[in-house]
Design a protein around this motif. Sequence first.
Motif, short mmCIF file in Angstrom:
data_model
loop_
_atom_site.label_atom_id
_atom_site.label_comp_id
_atom_site.label_asym_id
_atom_site.label_seq_id
_atom_site.Cartn_x
_atom_site.Cartn_y
_atom_site.Cartn_z
N ALA A 19 5.83 -1.59 7.50
CA ALA A 19 6.70 -2.03 8.59
C ALA A 19 6.95 -3.54 8.53
N SER A 20 6.00 -4.28 7.93
CA SER A 20 6.17 -5.73 7.84
C SER A 20 7.34 -6.12 6.95
N TYR A 21 7.77 -5.22 6.07
CA TYR A 21 8.94 -5.48 5.22
C TYR A 21 10.25 -5.28 5.99
N GLY A 22 10.18 -4.65 7.16
CA GLY A 22 11.37 -4.36 7.94
C GLY A 22 11.36 -2.92 8.42
N LYS A 23 12.18 -2.63 9.41
CA LYS A 23 12.19 -1.29 9.99
C LYS A 23 12.54 -0.20 8.97
N ILE B 165 -4.78 1.61 2.87
CA ILE B 165 -4.41 2.89 3.49
C ILE B 165 -4.59 2.82 5.01
N LEU B 166 -5.67 2.16 5.44
CA LEU B 166 -5.94 2.04 6.87
C LEU B 166 -4.79 1.33 7.60
N PHE B 167 -4.22 0.32 6.96
CA PHE B 167 -3.15 -0.46 7.59
C PHE B 167 -1.79 -0.19 6.91
N SER B 168 -1.66 0.97 6.28
CA SER B 168 -0.48 1.25 5.47
C SER B 168 0.82 1.20 6.27
N HIS B 169 0.80 1.76 7.47
CA HIS B 169 2.04 1.77 8.26
C HIS B 169 2.44 0.34 8.65
N ALA B 170 1.46 -0.45 9.07
CA ALA B 170 1.76 -1.83 9.46
C ALA B 170 2.24 -2.64 8.26
N ILE B 171 1.66 -2.38 7.08
CA ILE B 171 2.06 -3.11 5.86
C ILE B 171 3.52 -2.82 5.53
#
Length: 472
Positions: A374-378, A366-372
């Motif tokens: 986003a790593s799949y693509g925009k 959850i802490l890094f949810s946005h980065a996770i």
Amino acid sequence: MLPFGHAHGFPASQRRRGDREEDQTGNSAASILDHLRSRARAVFAINSPLRVRLVRGALWSVIDTGFTRGSALIISIVVARTIGREHFGQFGVVQGTVGLFGVFAGLGMGVTATKYVAELRTSEPLRTGRILGLSMLLAVVSSCVICAVLVATAPWLARTTLASAEVGSLLRVGSGLLLFCVLNGAVCGALYGFEAFKAVAIVDVVAGIVGCGVVIAGVLIDGVRGAILGLVVGDAMQFLGYSFFLRRELRNHGLSIIYKRCFTEWPVLARFSLPALLAGAMTGPVNWVCSAIVVNQHDGYAQMGLFNAANQWRGAIMLLPLTLSTPFLPVLSSLFGKERGKYSKVLLTGIAVNASLALIAAAGVILFSHAIMASYGKEFASGTPVLIYLVLSAAITSSVWSVGQAITSSGRMWWGFGINIVWAIALITSLWVFRYQGAYGYALASLFAYSIHLLTSIYAYSRVCLAKGGQG
């Protein structure tokens, strides 16, 4: 929020009275905390032999699972790079089809063997032998019958359902996977009942190394057909290894597999095996229905892709807790109805370990949810709420898993089937309500359904295990 902590505006007499009340409150809070700590120590103070059984089983299960998944990943990468995307798709379809047939061919014999061997191996050796005989006999008959059905219908399935006549011959080769998958499930289930986790891990590591080499050789020699044959060889080696160690466990415990009059144990099938089969077979169709609901909405396949990306992390969070839970079912089964205090301690330990690991992992995701995401693509970056809801549902699922094992150890599997029915209804109904919200609605429905699953599991445990766990 009430404004605590601002006493400087009150008269001195009120401040002194407030100080005394705070002291009394502090003493009360301290006494409550001391009581909770003592209760926690009492709950988790599992005696040394029992602790050794759990830790040893969990350790070997982690080694087994880690190696099995690692070897499967290596096989997938090598096969995919060798035969290309289209044939690798056929490779996956054959495995998926065989797995679907295998769920029904297994008849719940693996978990049946685990539960009853663990419970009866010392108290009722003759009955243990008959139940093992019944499990093995039905596994052989069922696997042979379903294999024959698969071989006979493979060309029709490939042509009408799988849109590729070429896959028909591959399904016939893959029928060997079905045969050994079912047999391995029954024999491995018996080994788990004996708590022979080390033996299972040794077999899986050796068969995995050899099988990996055979698959790689097969795919280099004969493409996708050779890869499937390599998987069959690996599963056959597993069966030989499991059978060797099962004979050793039977000899060490003074037991034997009894086929004569084994059908006198048929009530076990109706009371335990059938609902276990139905409960286990429910997940795939329910997930398929949910996927169909999502993809039939606007931008459905894109939403399903978003959900699948986030759902990978749900599976990752659950992997370690569920792997560590492997030894809990046989241990709980051996204690059920005999030693209620130890049974409760083992169960609460399982719940605490699973919940703690899942919550820690979920917090990190959850802490890094946005980065996770986003790593799949925009185009995946907007799926952060989807990921958060799914990892929270993973924490709930991991916690409730031990309660499910307790219900299984009680032998009251129709309760387990009923719980899964409620989960399925809750998931499909709530997803239908949220269907226009795509992946977000699917994730929200999952969180709701697993919350309901937690409540119904606790209720079933209170009715079954608390009522019966102390008897015997």
